[in-house]
Write a protein that holds these residues in place. Structure first.
Motif, PDB file in Angstrom:
ATOM      1  N   TRP A  10      56.923 -18.428 117.614  1.00 21.95           N
ATOM      2  CA  TRP A  10      56.638 -17.268 118.486  1.00 21.95           C
ATOM      3  C   TRP A  10      56.518 -16.120 117.846  1.00 21.95           C
ATOM      4  N   ILE A  13      52.771 -16.214 116.809  1.00 24.51           N
ATOM      5  CA  ILE A  13      51.946 -16.021 118.166  1.00 24.51           C
ATOM      6  C   ILE A  13      51.973 -14.681 118.446  1.00 24.51           C
ATOM      7  N   GLY A  14      53.031 -13.859 118.327  1.00 20.96           N
ATOM      8  CA  GLY A  14      53.123 -12.379 118.701  1.00 20.96           C
ATOM      9  C   GLY A  14      52.167 -11.680 117.906  1.00 20.96           C
ATOM     10  N   GLY A  16      49.807 -12.751 116.027  1.00 23.79           N
ATOM     11  CA  GLY A  16      48.270 -13.094 116.390  1.00 23.79           C
ATOM     12  C   GLY A  16      47.698 -12.315 117.454  1.00 23.79           C
ATOM     13  N   LEU A  17      48.453 -12.397 118.599  1.00 24.50           N
ATOM     14  CA  LEU A  17      48.218 -11.646 119.850  1.00 24.50           C
ATOM     15  C   LEU A  17      48.063 -10.235 119.445  1.00 24.50           C
ATOM     16  N   GLY A  18      48.843  -9.618 118.815  1.00 23.82           N
ATOM     17  CA  GLY A  18      48.731  -7.992 118.587  1.00 23.82           C
ATOM     18  C   GLY A  18      47.589  -7.834 117.822  1.00 23.82           C
ATOM     19  N   LEU A  20      44.848  -9.641 117.745  1.00 21.43           N
ATOM     20  CA  LEU A  20      43.739  -9.627 118.546  1.00 21.43           C
ATOM     21  C   LEU A  20      43.593  -8.574 119.624  1.00 21.43           C
ATOM     22  N   VAL A  21      44.467  -7.977 120.188  1.00 23.66           N
ATOM     23  CA  VAL A  21      44.714  -6.920 121.164  1.00 23.66           C
ATOM     24  C   VAL A  21      43.907  -5.714 120.201  1.00 23.66           C
TER      25      VAL A  21
END
Length: 73
Positions: A10, A13-14, A16-18, A20-21
């Motif tokens: 998790w 994933i967090g 990676g999403l950060g 990406l944003v």
């Protein structure tokens, strides 16, 4: 042990999403600034847009580093 592995997943994933944003915001910011730059000729503007779209991270960073300069004559 499963809790540690799932927590690590998790976190990954967090992160990676950060990232990406951040990249999406960087690209959108660069494209908006390029669109509003009145000092650019159309061909130069097109080249900058292509640079940001084809190489998102490098193109956006290059725009903020060197492309966003206004020449004073």
């Amino acid at each position: 042990m499963n809790d540690i592995i799932s927590t690590g997943a998790w976190v990954g994933i967090g992160v990676g999403l950060g990232a990406l944003v951040f990249i999406v915001a960087l690209v959108i910011g660069a494209l908006v600034q390029i669109g509003r730059a009145v000092h650019l000729r159309e061909t130069v503007r097109t080249n900058w847009v292509l640079a940001v779209i084809l190489a998102p991270v490098f193109g956006a960073i290059a725009w903020f580093a060197v492309g966003n300069r206004v020449r004073l004559n």
